[in-house]
Design a protein around this motif. Structure first.
Motif, PDB file in Angstrom:
ATOM      1  N   ASP A  14       0.816  -1.221   0.000  1.00 10.61           N
ATOM      2  CA  ASP A  14       0.000   0.000   0.000  1.00 10.61           C
ATOM      3  C   ASP A  14       0.845   1.263   0.000  1.00 10.61           C
ATOM      4  O   ASP A  14       0.455   2.264  -0.597  1.00 10.61           O
ATOM      5  CB  ASP A  14      -0.947   0.007   1.201  1.00 10.61           C
ATOM      6  N   SER A  15       1.988   1.240   0.668  1.00 12.26           N
ATOM      7  CA  SER A  15       2.850   2.424   0.715  1.00 12.26           C
ATOM      8  C   SER A  15       3.335   2.800  -0.677  1.00 12.26           C
ATOM      9  O   SER A  15       3.289   3.969  -1.074  1.00 12.26           O
ATOM     10  CB  SER A  15       4.057   2.191   1.623  1.00 12.26           C
ATOM     11  N   ASP A  51       0.832   7.225  -6.464  1.00 11.40           N
ATOM     12  CA  ASP A  51      -0.268   8.176  -6.660  1.00 11.40           C
ATOM     13  C   ASP A  51       0.170   9.615  -6.423  1.00 11.40           C
ATOM     14  O   ASP A  51      -0.278  10.532  -7.117  1.00 11.40           O
ATOM     15  CB  ASP A  51      -1.450   7.850  -5.731  1.00 11.40           C
ATOM     16  N   HIS A  73       0.530   4.241  -2.716  1.00 12.73           N
ATOM     17  CA  HIS A  73       0.240   5.613  -2.301  1.00 12.73           C
ATOM     18  C   HIS A  73       1.294   6.582  -2.856  1.00 12.73           C
ATOM     19  O   HIS A  73       0.955   7.656  -3.381  1.00 12.73           O
ATOM     20  CB  HIS A  73       0.192   5.690  -0.768  1.00 12.73           C
TER      21      HIS A  73
END
Length: 126
Positions: free
Chosen positions: A68-69, A75, A72
């Motif tokens: 997830d890091s 993004d 993110h």
């Protein structure tokens, strides 16, 4: 565990991002150091590198589908691209261009670079 190909991708990507960071430092220095006359050319090269950075970012999503890091941080790169657009729109106005680079574009890139570097370094440092 990374494949050899993925390891090489990460290593070369991190190296390329370091080169972009060094280029930014040179560009900012060129605003006050008149001996550094190729800052604008280097800026074009930095901006031209962004599609390749974006392409590798997409590959990172496939290499690390459950991180997830990294997702993110990838993004967040959109914010860096927004600052690049600001510079491109003000390229002919040197004082505004320099202000955008010094106060927005380079700082946002540097912060993003630290984040992605922190996530990827453990995979390429033995």
């Amino acid at each position: 565990m990374l494949t050899e190909e993925q390891y090489v991708l990460l290593r070369e990507y991190c190296s390329a991002l370091n080169t972009v960071e060094e280029s930014f430092m040179y560009i900012v220095d060129s605003f006050t150091d008149l001996d550094k006359t190729d800052g604008d050319q280097l800026l074009f090269e930095v901006i031209d590198a962004f599609p390749q950075i974006e392409a590798v970012n997409e590959q990172l999503l496939n290499v690390f589908p459950h991180n997830d890091s990294i997702h993110h941080i990838v993004d967040i790169f959109e914010k860096v691209q927004e600052k690049a657009s600001l510079v491109e729109n003000k390229f002919k106005d040197a004082p505004i261009k320099q202000s955008i680079i010094s106060e927005q574009f380079y700082p946002v890139f540097a912060a993003w670079h630290r984040m992605i570097d922190r996530e990827l370094k453990p995979y390429i440092v033995s």
